[in-house]
Enzyme design. Structure first.
Site, PDB file in Angstrom:
ATOM      1  N   ALA A 148      15.865   5.538   0.360  1.00  0.00           N
ATOM      2  CA  ALA A 148      16.227   5.678   1.781  1.00  0.00           C
ATOM      3  C   ALA A 148      16.078   7.123   2.246  1.00  0.00           C
ATOM      4  O   ALA A 148      16.821   7.588   3.095  1.00  0.00           O
ATOM      5  CB  ALA A 148      17.659   5.195   1.991  1.00  0.00           C
ATOM      6  N   ARG A 204       8.078   5.336  12.566  1.00  0.00           N
ATOM      7  CA  ARG A 204       7.750   4.307  13.558  1.00  0.00           C
ATOM      8  C   ARG A 204       8.950   3.840  14.377  1.00  0.00           C
ATOM      9  O   ARG A 204       8.800   3.118  15.358  1.00  0.00           O
ATOM     10  CB  ARG A 204       7.080   3.102  12.861  1.00  0.00           C
ATOM     11  CG  ARG A 204       5.589   3.294  12.668  1.00  0.00           C
ATOM     12  CD  ARG A 204       4.992   2.212  11.812  1.00  0.00           C
ATOM     13  NE  ARG A 204       5.354   2.384  10.405  1.00  0.00           N
ATOM     14  CZ  ARG A 204       5.152   1.467   9.457  1.00  0.00           C
ATOM     15  NH1 ARG A 204       4.629   0.313   9.771  1.00  0.00           N
ATOM     16  NH2 ARG A 204       5.492   1.707   8.205  1.00  0.00           N
TER      17      ARG A 204
HETATM   18  C1  UD1 Z   1       6.125   0.653   0.779  1.00  0.00           C
HETATM   19  C2  UD1 Z   1       5.211   0.262  -0.391  1.00  0.00           C
HETATM   20  C3  UD1 Z   1       4.359  -0.926   0.034  1.00  0.00           C
HETATM   21  C4  UD1 Z   1       5.239  -2.074   0.445  1.00  0.00           C
HETATM   22  C5  UD1 Z   1       6.249  -1.630   1.529  1.00  0.00           C
HETATM   23  C6  UD1 Z   1       7.281  -2.706   1.734  1.00  0.00           C
HETATM   24  C7  UD1 Z   1       4.697   2.248  -1.724  1.00  0.00           C
HETATM   25  C8  UD1 Z   1       3.717   3.335  -1.954  1.00  0.00           C
HETATM   26  N1  UD1 Z   1       4.392   1.387  -0.752  1.00  0.00           N
HETATM   27  O1  UD1 Z   1       5.282   1.018   1.868  1.00  0.00           O
HETATM   28  O2  UD1 Z   1       3.528  -1.324  -1.054  1.00  0.00           O
HETATM   29  O3  UD1 Z   1       4.450  -3.127   0.934  1.00  0.00           O
HETATM   30  O4  UD1 Z   1       6.956  -0.448   1.114  1.00  0.00           O
HETATM   31  O5  UD1 Z   1       8.121  -2.345   2.782  1.00  0.00           O
HETATM   32  O6  UD1 Z   1       5.668   2.158  -2.410  1.00  0.00           O
HETATM   33  N2  UD1 Z   1      11.051   6.566   0.686  1.00  0.00           N
HETATM   34  C9  UD1 Z   1      11.771   7.532   0.029  1.00  0.00           C
HETATM   35  N3  UD1 Z   1      11.155   8.699  -0.299  1.00  0.00           N
HETATM   36  C10 UD1 Z   1       9.851   8.926  -0.026  1.00  0.00           C
HETATM   37  C11 UD1 Z   1       9.125   7.935   0.638  1.00  0.00           C
HETATM   38  C12 UD1 Z   1       9.750   6.749   0.977  1.00  0.00           C
HETATM   39  O7  UD1 Z   1      12.963   7.373  -0.252  1.00  0.00           O
HETATM   40  O8  UD1 Z   1       9.387  10.015  -0.368  1.00  0.00           O
HETATM   41  C13 UD1 Z   1      11.742   5.328   1.067  1.00  0.00           C
HETATM   42  C14 UD1 Z   1      11.721   5.072   2.554  1.00  0.00           C
HETATM   43  O9  UD1 Z   1      12.864   5.641   3.162  1.00  0.00           O
HETATM   44  C15 UD1 Z   1      11.702   3.566   2.645  1.00  0.00           C
HETATM   45  C16 UD1 Z   1      11.033   3.113   1.345  1.00  0.00           C
HETATM   46  O10 UD1 Z   1      11.061   4.241   0.480  1.00  0.00           O
HETATM   47  O11 UD1 Z   1      13.009   3.014   2.682  1.00  0.00           O
HETATM   48  C17 UD1 Z   1       9.601   2.673   1.585  1.00  0.00           C
HETATM   49  O12 UD1 Z   1       8.895   3.771   2.120  1.00  0.00           O
HETATM   50  P1  UD1 Z   1       7.897   3.619   3.334  1.00  0.00           P
HETATM   51  O13 UD1 Z   1       7.360   4.952   3.666  1.00  0.00           O
HETATM   52  O14 UD1 Z   1       8.529   2.834   4.402  1.00  0.00           O
HETATM   53  O15 UD1 Z   1       6.759   2.785   2.606  1.00  0.00           O
HETATM   54  P2  UD1 Z   1       5.801   1.731   3.224  1.00  0.00           P
HETATM   55  O16 UD1 Z   1       4.647   2.410   3.808  1.00  0.00           O
HETATM   56  O17 UD1 Z   1       6.544   0.762   4.038  1.00  0.00           O
HETATM   57 CA    CA Z   2       8.552   0.606   5.062  1.00  0.00          CA
END
Ligand code: UD1
Ligand code: CA
Length: 463
Positions: free
Chosen positions: A14, A20
């Protein structure tokens, strides 16, 4: 409920901003029916027996930690945020050495059900896979990571952004929900070997799938049918859709327990609210916080009730707002009544249209039928408060109390200038401004005496 969660730690990712959402606040602080969205995920994990929860925060970390401080989770701060793989790298030192399984969940997919969580664990346990991934089938995979299979086996997850030039990958409808179980030993060995994506420079957790395959370890996929609850919340439109999902689930529980809804789609009831049997809820009702509603009540249309207790047989007419108040059995209020904090209406009190009550006790059977303000007052049992009565409780600096005894009659359009007392059985003449005590049983009256004069003819129109 069945539990499987021995030696399991859940890591909720999180730390992201949630671009978005186009919001000043971090995505996971957005609320669904009065609760920040992760509250639902944490509750579900706990009810499925998962007690050890690590929350990875980053973007506005302090605000997020503050919001979830009392939810029984441990925090890890990821700064900067270099991707989902990096987030789990940062979380690993917080995973107890004894943990055999690490379940990873996305904070932006908080509606996952307890059944889905258990199904994922069950499959992971029974296959002994290095990674168990949860997937869903969509007609359009949108921005989600695509599950690439070869002879039925999961070969890789490819991010949408990394597949811009691969229509055959983008055409895949099976997508990664972002919920996984990992063998903890496999995770520890391989996390440090993840390299950033050449396209986005992010470190992807999903790259561990190829690594497992290269090492001859199994990757078990679970295609979960519960699509609606597994889709993430990435935009305001998806947040609104999540609100609808939670609303329906909550209202279905009330319907099951014997509550009547004229239109269950239009009632917004937060999860902390309880409602007794045979109560009827009209459309466009908001019941919030720790509200308790008894049996056989009627809550008419466009009513909002916050942190209040209604005993049995209470009738709330249209357009009323009730906050931090108590309504005893048989009370009826409204239409358009306003009960502000500390309104304490005892049995069978009647409060009518355009009446406001604040920090006041109205004892049994009090009637205040029309256009009245009662603030910082105590009104004795059986007293009748006439239309347009106002307690003048504020002198510009301080609030003062108005004490009215039992069986008093307050005439219409009376101003009671506090501090002031009206004794039991007293009578106040209509239109009075009462600044001194009215002793018990006496008639208090204070208004200009009426004089009737000759009517002048000058200036009157000739007929
Ligand atoms: C991610 C997945 C994707 C999946 C989707 C489902 C990866 C690379 N991609 O994409 O395959 O279909 O979720 O919703 O894993 N977050 C962190 N630290 C970071 C980056 C993200 O804690 O450095 C958390 C975000 O807050 C979020 C979650 O990880 O809750 C997913 O990250 P997000 O950037 O939303 O990934 P998606 O592009 O949705
Ligand atoms: Ca996501």
């Amino acid at each position: 409920m069945e539990t499987l969660a021995n030696n399991l730690t859940a890591v909720i990712l999180a730390a992201g901003q949630g671009t978005r959402m186009k919001s000043k606040k971090p995505k996971v602080l957005h609320e669904i029916l009065g609760r920040p969205m992760l509250a639902y995920l944490i509750d579900t994990l706990k009810s499925a027996g998962v007690d050890d929860i690590v929350l990875v925060v980053g973007h506005q970390a302090e605000r997020v930690q503050e919001a979830y401080r009392d939810y029984g989770v441990r925090f890890v701060v990821q700064e900067p945020q270099l991707g989902t793989g990096h987030a789990v790298q940062v979380a690993m030192p917080a995973v107890p050495p004894a943990a055999g399984t690490v379940m990873v969940l996305c904070g932006d997919a908080p509606l996952i059900s307890g059944d889905s969580i258990l199904a994922l664990q069950r499959l992971h346990k029974s296959t002994g896979a290095a990674i168990t991934i949860q997937t869903i089938e969509l007609a359009d995979g949108a921005h989600y990571g695509r599950v690439v299979r070869e002879a039925g086996q999961v070969k890789a997850i490819v991010q949408c952004k990394d597949a811009k030039d691969c229509p055959e990958i983008l055409a895949i409808g099976e997508i990664n929900t972002g919920a996984y179980c990992f063998d903890a030993a496999f995770l520890k060995e391989n996390l440090s070997r993840l390299a950033p994506s050449p396209v986005t420079r992010e470190i992807y957790l999903t790259d561990l799938i190829q690594m497992a395959r290269e090492q001859g370890r199994a990757v078990a996929p679970l295609v979960d049918p519960d699509r609606d609850n597994l889709l993430g919340i990435n935009s305001r439109a998806e947040l609104a859709a999540a609100t609808q999902t939670i609303k329906r689930a909550i209202n279905a529980r009330h319907l099951d327990r014997g509550v009547t809804f004229i239109d269950p789609e239009s009632a917004y009831i937060e999860s902390g609210v309880t409602i007794g049997q045979d109560t009827t809820i009209y459309p466009n009702v908001y019941l919030q916080g720790q509200t308790v509603i008894g049996e056989d009540c009627v809550i008419e249309a466009s009513v909002k009730i916050v942190d209040s207790t209604l005993e049995n047989n209470v009738y709330v007419k249209m357009g009323s707002v009730i906050t931090q108040s108590r309504l005893a059995a048989g009370v009826d209020i409204g239409p358009c009544a306003h009960l502000r904090p500390g309104a304490d209406l005892r049995q069978r009190v009647h409060v009518g249209n355009f009446v406001e009550v604040k920090k006041s006790v109205l004892h049994e059977g009090v009637k205040a039928g029309h256009l009245t303000y009662l603030g910082d007052a105590e009104v004795g049992a059986g007293t009748n408060v006439g239309a347009g009565t106002i307690t003048c409780n504020y002198d510009g600096e301080q609030k003062h109390r108005t004490i009215i005894g039992e069986k008093v009659f307050i005439g219409s359009n009376t101003a009671l200038v506090a501090p002031v007392t009206v004794g039991a059985g007293a009578y106040v003449g209509a239109g009075s401004t009462i600044t001194k005590e009215v002793p018990p049983g006496k008639l208090g009256i204070s208004r200009a005496r009426q004089v009737n004069k000759e009517r002048r003819l000058i200036g009157t129109k000739k007929k």
